[in-house]
Design a protein around this motif. Structure first.
Motif, PDB file in Angstrom:
ATOM      1  N   GLU A 209       0.860  -1.175   0.000  1.00 57.30           N
ATOM      2  CA  GLU A 209       0.000   0.000   0.000  1.00 57.30           C
ATOM      3  C   GLU A 209       0.897   1.226   0.000  1.00 57.30           C
ATOM      4  OE1 GLU A 209      -3.450  -1.906   2.894  1.00 57.30           O
ATOM      5  OE2 GLU A 209      -1.998  -0.504   3.711  1.00 57.30           O
ATOM      6  N   GLU A 257      -4.724   5.329   2.845  1.00 56.15           N
ATOM      7  CA  GLU A 257      -4.247   4.467   1.755  1.00 56.15           C
ATOM      8  C   GLU A 257      -4.579   5.126   0.422  1.00 56.15           C
ATOM      9  OE1 GLU A 257      -5.716   0.250   1.431  1.00 56.15           O
ATOM     10  OE2 GLU A 257      -5.774   0.908  -0.662  1.00 56.15           O
ATOM     11  N   ASN A 260      -2.537   1.043  -3.911  1.00 55.88           N
ATOM     12  CA  ASN A 260      -2.453  -0.345  -3.488  1.00 55.88           C
ATOM     13  C   ASN A 260      -2.015  -1.160  -4.699  1.00 55.88           C
ATOM     14  OD1 ASN A 260      -2.945  -2.815  -2.306  1.00 55.88           O
ATOM     15  ND2 ASN A 260      -4.961  -2.243  -1.519  1.00 55.88           N
TER      16      ASN A 260
END
Ligand code: ATP
Ligand code: MG
Length: 413
Positions: A209, A257, A260
């Motif tokens: 991530e 995040e 990813n």
């Protein structure tokens, strides 16, 4: 762009259920308008920011040889039955003509795998990579974080197809490097966005991530003080030390995040029986990787990271305009001077938002400029005109300075 023509307005009153800093500021500054929880309209200023973020991502995707495509937002639910994902909680399902069972795609592995299968037959067709920038739909249980967690949100999703794992590994590293370049260009570099080891699912030990360190982050990561990589809390039981140096001290941080990347290997090619013929003519499963990034979440993240109590502070690369030109006072000569400067800036290709409103007070114009947060504020008033000057202030500077009007372009270069 003239503020007198601009669709959307700054506002002081926003609904009480808007909790996040990013949504509050973006709504107050007239960048977005709420449709329902987790679903937003992009107004002209917001769309310009989103477009700039998307373009930076697009340039770096093209630079690693990925092809841009556009896949449909809706798909037959049957494709999700094949991969065992039709029971996913976040899936929006609906019925089409004749009772057709359809879904709004939350991600596109179920579309891209059979699509690639139409064009990839032999080892000579590999490797190949495609990406799109498009809206995704997820019935997220919590949608209280503004653009950070939408139910309809924008995603860039890249998928790569390979003949073997070595080739996937090579492309994976290329994509990882492209991601770092993108965050740096977006203003989220300089150690703000860190590579984070997360669980890899069944096939790989890890996925990666990209976490932007920010108080508002919903994720908890443990950052190594030596190598500035992190481990997601989800896997800290398995991975108690830094996966890179093994020795650094791990410090707990909140992260958002913003990307990813994942080695899917044969998970989806197996589900769709997607194979290619190798050089010996033998059928082999296609090896896949997927790489996601959320432009709308990135936009919210930038606001979370770059703001003060007066408003947003846009990094130059994604600011909707570079200059906020304000005309203060009603004297004709002042108005004419501001018009002249506005036209010059446009001619020179400098993106400028011109607050030409006649009815707005100086105070309103100044507080709007702080709220909207363009990199440069340029003021034309009777006082500056008398000195053949303009007042320039960078959004993140404390002091404004008087600059001779003839030096303005140099100052903005
Ligand atoms: P999260 O763990 O935050 O729920 P995810 O791991 O499910 O996200 P992916 O499916 O990998 O996310 O999506 C790729 C990228 O899309 C994420 O890294 C993020 O930048 C963005 N993204 C995912 N879900 C959302 C959402 N609900 N709203 C806005 N952006 C999102
Ligand atoms: Mg995740």
């Amino acid at each position: 762009m003239r503020v007198s023509y601009l669709f959307g307005k700054t506002t002081k009153s926003i609904s009480a259920d808007e909790e996040s800093v990013n949504a509050k500021l973006l709504i107050r500054a007239g960048f977005i308008a709420k449709q329902l929880a987790g679903v937003y309209n992009y107004l002209p200023l917001g769309l310009r920011v989103l477009g700039k973020i998307q373009n930076i991502i697009r340039e770096e995707m093209n630079a690693i040889g990925a092809n841009e495509i556009l896949m449909p937002a809706m798909t037959q639910e049957e494709s999700y039955d094949k991969t065992g994902r039709s029971a996913m909680d976040v899936l929006f399902k609906f019925e089409g003509q004749g009772g057709a069972k359809l879904v709004l795609n939350p991600t596109h592995e179920e579309v891209v795998t059979p699509l690639a299968q139409k064009f990839v037959f032999s080892y000579q067709d590999l490797p190949v990579a495609v990406y799109q920038i498009q809206n995704k739909f997820r019935n997220e249980p919590r949608a209280k974080s503004g653009l950070l967690r939408g139910r309809e949100f924008n995603m860039k999703d890249l998928y790569s197809f390979h003949a073997d794992e070595t080739d996937l590994d090579k492309y994976y590293e290329l994509a990882k490097a492209a991601y770092f370049k993108i965050y740096a260009r977006l203003g989220l570099g300089d150690g703000r966005t860190v590579l984070t080891y997360a669980s890899g699912g069944v096939f790989s030990k890890y996925s990666h991530e990209f976490q932007t360190l920010a108080e508002a982050g919903e994720d908890t990561v443990f950052l190594c003080d030596k190598c500035r990589v992190a481990v997601n809390k989800e896997i800290i039981d398995e991975q108690k030390t830094c996966p890179v140096c093994g020795g650094g001290k791990l410090e707990e941080k909140n992260g958002i995040e913003v990307g990813n990347i994942f080695k899917l290997k044969t998970k989806f090619s197996d589900a769709f029986n997607f194979q290619y013929k190798d050089a010996a003519g033998k059928e082999q499963p296609v090896i896949m990787g997927c790489y996601g990034m959320g432009p709308s979440r990135v936009m919210g993240t930038i606001v979370e990271v770059f703001h003060d109590d007066k408003g947003i502070i846009w990094p130059e690369a994604v600011a909707p305009y570079r200059v906020h030109l304000l005309v203060l006072g009603k004297e004709e000569a002042v108005g004419a001077e501001a018009e002249k400067i506005y036209k010059t800036l446009i001619k020179e290709g400098i993106e400028v938002l011109f607050d030409d409103r006649e009815r707005a007070s100086a105070g309103e114009k100044l507080s709007d400029a702080d709220l909207i947060g363009l990199p440069y504020r340029v003021i034309v008033s009777a006082k500056t005109l008398a000195e053949k000057s303009v007042e320039i202030k960078k959004r993140d500077a404390v002091e404004a300075k008087l600059v001779a009007t003839k030096s303005l372009l140099k100052e903005l270069a």
